[in-house]
Design a protein around this motif. Structure first.
Motif, PDB file in Angstrom:
ATOM      1  N   ILE A  37       0.840  -1.204   0.000  1.00 32.83           N
ATOM      2  CA  ILE A  37       0.000   0.000   0.000  1.00 32.83           C
ATOM      3  C   ILE A  37       0.872   1.249   0.000  1.00 32.83           C
ATOM      4  O   ILE A  37       0.596   2.221  -0.714  1.00 32.83           O
ATOM      5  N   ALA A  38       1.954   1.213   0.772  1.00 35.99           N
ATOM      6  CA  ALA A  38       2.869   2.354   0.791  1.00 35.99           C
ATOM      7  C   ALA A  38       3.509   2.576  -0.574  1.00 35.99           C
ATOM      8  O   ALA A  38       3.740   3.723  -0.989  1.00 35.99           O
ATOM      9  N   ALA A  39       3.802   1.485  -1.293  1.00 34.59           N
ATOM     10  CA  ALA A  39       4.380   1.612  -2.638  1.00 34.59           C
ATOM     11  C   ALA A  39       3.400   2.295  -3.585  1.00 34.59           C
ATOM     12  O   ALA A  39       3.788   3.154  -4.387  1.00 34.59           O
ATOM     13  N   ILE A  40       2.130   1.929  -3.493  1.00 36.01           N
ATOM     14  CA  ILE A  40       1.108   2.549  -4.342  1.00 36.01           C
ATOM     15  C   ILE A  40       0.980   4.034  -4.003  1.00 36.01           C
ATOM     16  O   ILE A  40       0.919   4.889  -4.892  1.00 36.01           O
ATOM     17  N   GLU A  41       0.934   4.357  -2.721  1.00 36.56           N
ATOM     18  CA  GLU A  41       0.820   5.753  -2.308  1.00 36.56           C
ATOM     19  C   GLU A  41       2.038   6.561  -2.759  1.00 36.56           C
ATOM     20  O   GLU A  41       1.897   7.700  -3.231  1.00 36.56           O
ATOM     21  N   THR A  42       3.230   5.964  -2.631  1.00 33.13           N
ATOM     22  CA  THR A  42       4.449   6.652  -3.055  1.00 33.13           C
ATOM     23  C   THR A  42       4.427   6.919  -4.555  1.00 33.13           C
ATOM     24  O   THR A  42       4.819   8.001  -5.025  1.00 33.13           O
ATOM     25  N   ALA A  43       3.978   5.923  -5.316  1.00 37.70           N
ATOM     26  CA  ALA A  43       3.891   6.080  -6.768  1.00 37.70           C
ATOM     27  C   ALA A  43       2.958   7.230  -7.131  1.00 37.70           C
ATOM     28  O   ALA A  43       3.291   8.080  -7.969  1.00 37.70           O
ATOM     29  N   ILE A  44       1.793   7.271  -6.515  1.00 35.63           N
ATOM     30  CA  ILE A  44       0.806   8.303  -6.835  1.00 35.63           C
ATOM     31  C   ILE A  44       1.300   9.677  -6.394  1.00 35.63           C
ATOM     32  O   ILE A  44       1.171  10.665  -7.126  1.00 35.63           O
ATOM     33  N   ASP A  45       1.901   9.743  -5.214  1.00 39.56           N
ATOM     34  CA  ASP A  45       2.475  11.011  -4.754  1.00 39.56           C
ATOM     35  C   ASP A  45       3.571  11.510  -5.706  1.00 39.56           C
ATOM     36  O   ASP A  45       3.785  12.720  -5.837  1.00 39.56           O
ATOM     37  N   GLY A  46       4.253  10.563  -6.370  1.00 39.56           N
ATOM     38  CA  GLY A  46       5.329  10.922  -7.274  1.00 39.56           C
ATOM     39  C   GLY A  46       4.880  11.204  -8.695  1.00 39.56           C
ATOM     40  O   GLY A  46       5.720  11.427  -9.573  1.00 39.56           O
ATOM     41  N   GLY A  47       3.576  11.183  -8.940  1.00 37.80           N
ATOM     42  CA  GLY A  47       3.068  11.536 -10.263  1.00 37.80           C
ATOM     43  C   GLY A  47       2.600  10.375 -11.108  1.00 37.80           C
ATOM     44  O   GLY A  47       2.108  10.569 -12.222  1.00 37.80           O
ATOM     45  N   ILE A  48       2.755   9.137 -10.621  1.00 37.64           N
ATOM     46  CA  ILE A  48       2.267   7.971 -11.360  1.00 37.64           C
ATOM     47  C   ILE A  48       0.781   7.817 -11.070  1.00 37.64           C
ATOM     48  O   ILE A  48       0.389   7.633  -9.909  1.00 37.64           O
ATOM     49  N   CYS A  49      -0.042   7.898 -12.094  1.00 33.97           N
ATOM     50  CA  CYS A  49      -1.487   7.824 -11.869  1.00 33.97           C
ATOM     51  C   CYS A  49      -2.128   6.580 -12.474  1.00 33.97           C
ATOM     52  O   CYS A  49      -3.315   6.339 -12.276  1.00 33.97           O
ATOM     53  N   PHE A  50      -1.355   5.780 -13.213  1.00 29.89           N
ATOM     54  CA  PHE A  50      -1.882   4.587 -13.872  1.00 29.89           C
ATOM     55  C   PHE A  50      -1.476   3.356 -13.063  1.00 29.89           C
ATOM     56  O   PHE A  50      -0.282   3.106 -12.861  1.00 29.89           O
ATOM     57  N   VAL A  51      -2.460   2.586 -12.607  1.00 30.62           N
ATOM     58  CA  VAL A  51      -2.194   1.371 -11.828  1.00 30.62           C
ATOM     59  C   VAL A  51      -2.846   0.194 -12.538  1.00 30.62           C
ATOM     60  O   VAL A  51      -4.048   0.192 -12.785  1.00 30.62           O
ATOM     61  N   ASP A  52      -2.033  -0.805 -12.864  1.00 36.45           N
ATOM     62  CA  ASP A  52      -2.508  -1.980 -13.594  1.00 36.45           C
ATOM     63  C   ASP A  52      -2.502  -3.193 -12.668  1.00 36.45           C
ATOM     64  O   ASP A  52      -1.513  -3.468 -11.991  1.00 36.45           O
ATOM     65  N   THR A  53      -3.610  -3.931 -12.662  1.00 36.12           N
ATOM     66  CA  THR A  53      -3.716  -5.089 -11.802  1.00 36.12           C
ATOM     67  C   THR A  53      -4.492  -6.187 -12.520  1.00 36.12           C
ATOM     68  O   THR A  53      -4.773  -6.088 -13.714  1.00 36.12           O
ATOM     69  N   ALA A  54      -4.814  -7.262 -11.811  1.00 35.31           N
ATOM     70  CA  ALA A  54      -5.572  -8.371 -12.397  1.00 35.31           C
ATOM     71  C   ALA A  54      -6.030  -9.297 -11.278  1.00 35.31           C
ATOM     72  O   ALA A  54      -5.341  -9.427 -10.255  1.00 35.31           O
ATOM     73  N   PRO A  55      -7.166  -9.974 -11.447  1.00 36.36           N
ATOM     74  CA  PRO A  55      -7.631 -10.905 -10.423  1.00 36.36           C
ATOM     75  C   PRO A  55      -6.635 -12.017 -10.124  1.00 36.36           C
ATOM     76  O   PRO A  55      -6.486 -12.434  -8.976  1.00 36.36           O
ATOM     77  N   VAL A  56      -5.934 -12.506 -11.162  1.00 29.66           N
ATOM     78  CA  VAL A  56      -5.050 -13.646 -10.963  1.00 29.66           C
ATOM     79  C   VAL A  56      -3.791 -13.287 -10.179  1.00 29.66           C
ATOM     80  O   VAL A  56      -3.083 -14.173  -9.706  1.00 29.66           O
ATOM     81  N   TYR A  57      -3.494 -12.010 -10.014  1.00 28.88           N
ATOM     82  CA  TYR A  57      -2.323 -11.600  -9.242  1.00 28.88           C
ATOM     83  C   TYR A  57      -2.599 -11.835  -7.752  1.00 28.88           C
ATOM     84  O   TYR A  57      -3.171 -10.986  -7.061  1.00 28.88           O
ATOM     85  N   GLY A  58      -2.168 -12.996  -7.291  1.00 24.12           N
ATOM     86  CA  GLY A  58      -2.427 -13.349  -5.894  1.00 24.12           C
ATOM     87  C   GLY A  58      -3.834 -13.830  -5.666  1.00 24.12           C
ATOM     88  O   GLY A  58      -4.296 -13.884  -4.527  1.00 24.12           O
ATOM     89  N   PHE A  59      -4.543 -14.175  -6.752  1.00 24.57           N
ATOM     90  CA  PHE A  59      -5.910 -14.693  -6.672  1.00 24.57           C
ATOM     91  C   PHE A  59      -6.829 -13.739  -5.906  1.00 24.57           C
ATOM     92  O   PHE A  59      -7.490 -14.106  -4.945  1.00 24.57           O
ATOM     93  N   GLY A  60      -6.818 -12.500  -6.369  1.00 25.28           N
ATOM     94  CA  GLY A  60      -7.661 -11.460  -5.792  1.00 25.28           C
ATOM     95  C   GLY A  60      -6.936 -10.530  -4.846  1.00 25.28           C
ATOM     96  O   GLY A  60      -7.408  -9.418  -4.580  1.00 25.28           O
ATOM     97  N   ARG A  61      -5.794 -10.937  -4.334  1.00 27.91           N
ATOM     98  CA  ARG A  61      -5.120 -10.144  -3.304  1.00 27.91           C
ATOM     99  C   ARG A  61      -4.626  -8.807  -3.840  1.00 27.91           C
ATOM    100  O   ARG A  61      -4.766  -7.772  -3.174  1.00 27.91           O
ATOM    101  N   ALA A  62      -4.038  -8.800  -5.047  1.00 28.09           N
ATOM    102  CA  ALA A  62      -3.529  -7.539  -5.593  1.00 28.09           C
ATOM    103  C   ALA A  62      -4.658  -6.534  -5.772  1.00 28.09           C
ATOM    104  O   ALA A  62      -4.509  -5.353  -5.432  1.00 28.09           O
TER     105      ALA A  62
END
Length: 326
Positions: A37-62
């Protein structure tokens, strides 16, 4: 941070996107939720606004972790891309399934896990040869008419498969593997997307960590780590790749860059690439992406990169091992 536009989306997006396969933990040796979660927040704070995920990544966990991060940073700050078309059983065996019934179930589960009412970019993860592509495209088109998604995308599709899709519905993006060591899409997929106005979201820009420069010649990967079955990480192929990494690192250092920054800049300069996905599960792992230099690689440097690859890896190995069973 550089920004661009993607077909089907109104909001401008960062040319570096956060990839969350590693955040799911599965096949990557696990992941700590708080750090993720901290990595996602750091990315967004740094200007990254695109987040790509998928159900199969950790079987729903991601998706669940991304959803928690969204609630903390605000939905308006994030462009969410997720996928569909894969299913799994209790033994973590994966198969392709893009049937309308499966897709209708998947989108509801993804919306619930993400905690949102509309997905910005919805992608079919892998083509399913048992289901007509036109049927899959029409199913996603119905999701858009219902307001559940905004843009339609595919991943790991060939030009012929994209052609079939476009006969039934708009196709806004394709997500293929692409990095310094895996350039197969230059032959067909990339030219096709350029010619037809399809955005390209390239995944694997750091080649499963190989282009971070952190691996040693006698590297041991844990049980279940995806790199245990990646031929690029085995035997002589691994040693040749590490030799190329050493040469590329020197080229990056001459610019005052890190090796991952060189890898990302190279990919972003290739004609037709809209953005690249940078996988990270800790704030530290996303820092180089946030600080990506704005100056481009010169023609001389691009030519030197090609020479290094031709000399060190005369017979490149592709990412075909990633494909789930038909």
């Amino acid at each position: 941070m550089e920004y661009t536009s993607l077909p089907g989306l109104e909001k401008r997006i960062s040319r570096i996107g956060l990839g969350t396969w590693v955040i799911g933990g599965w096949m990557w040796g696990g992941a700590d939720e708080g750090e993720a979660i901290a990595a996602i927040e750091t990315a967004i704070d740094g200007g990254i606004c695109f987040v790509d995920t998928a159900p199969v990544y950790g079987f729903g966990r991601a998706e669940e972790i991304v959803g928690k991060a969204i609630r903390r940073v605000g939905r308006d700050k994030v462009v969410i891309a997720t996928k569909a078309g894969l299913e799994w059983n209790e033994r973590e065996e994966i198969r392709r399934n893009s049937s309308p019934e499966r897709l209708r179930r998947e989108i509801e589960e993804s919306l619930r896990r993400l905690g949102i009412d509309s997905i910005d970019l919805y992608q079919i993860h892998w083509p399913d040869p048992r289901v007509p592509i036109e049927s899959t495209a029409q199913t996603l088109l119905s999701f858009r008419s219902q307001g559940k998604i905004r843009a339609l995308g595919v991943s790991n599709f060939s030009p012929n498969q994209m052609d079939a899709w476009r006969k039934a519905a708009p196709l806004h993006t394709d997500q293929p593997p692409y990095n310094l060591f895996e350039r197969g899409i230059e032959r067909d997929v990339l030219p096709y997307c350029r010619e037809n106005g399809i955005g390209v979201v390239a995944y694997g820009v750091l080649c499963r960590g190989l282009l971070t420069g952190k691996f040693q010649r006698h590297q041991v990967f844990g049980t279940g780590d995806i790199r245990c079955r990646d031929p690029k990480f085995q035997g002589e192929a691994f040693l040749r790749s590490l030799s190329a990494v050493d040469d590329l690192r020197l080229l990056a250092q001459a610019r005052g860059w890190t090796l991952p920054q060189l890898a990302a800049k190279w990919a972003l300069q290739q004609p037709g690439i809209s953005l690249v996905l940078w996988g990270a599960r800790t704030p530290k792992q996303i820092s180089d992406a946030i600080q990506l230099p704005s100056s481009p690689l010169s023609d001389r440097e691009l030519a030197e990169i090609d020479r290094i690859l031709e000399r060190r890896i005369p017979e490149p190995i592709g990412p075909e091992f990633l494909a789930p069973p038909l």
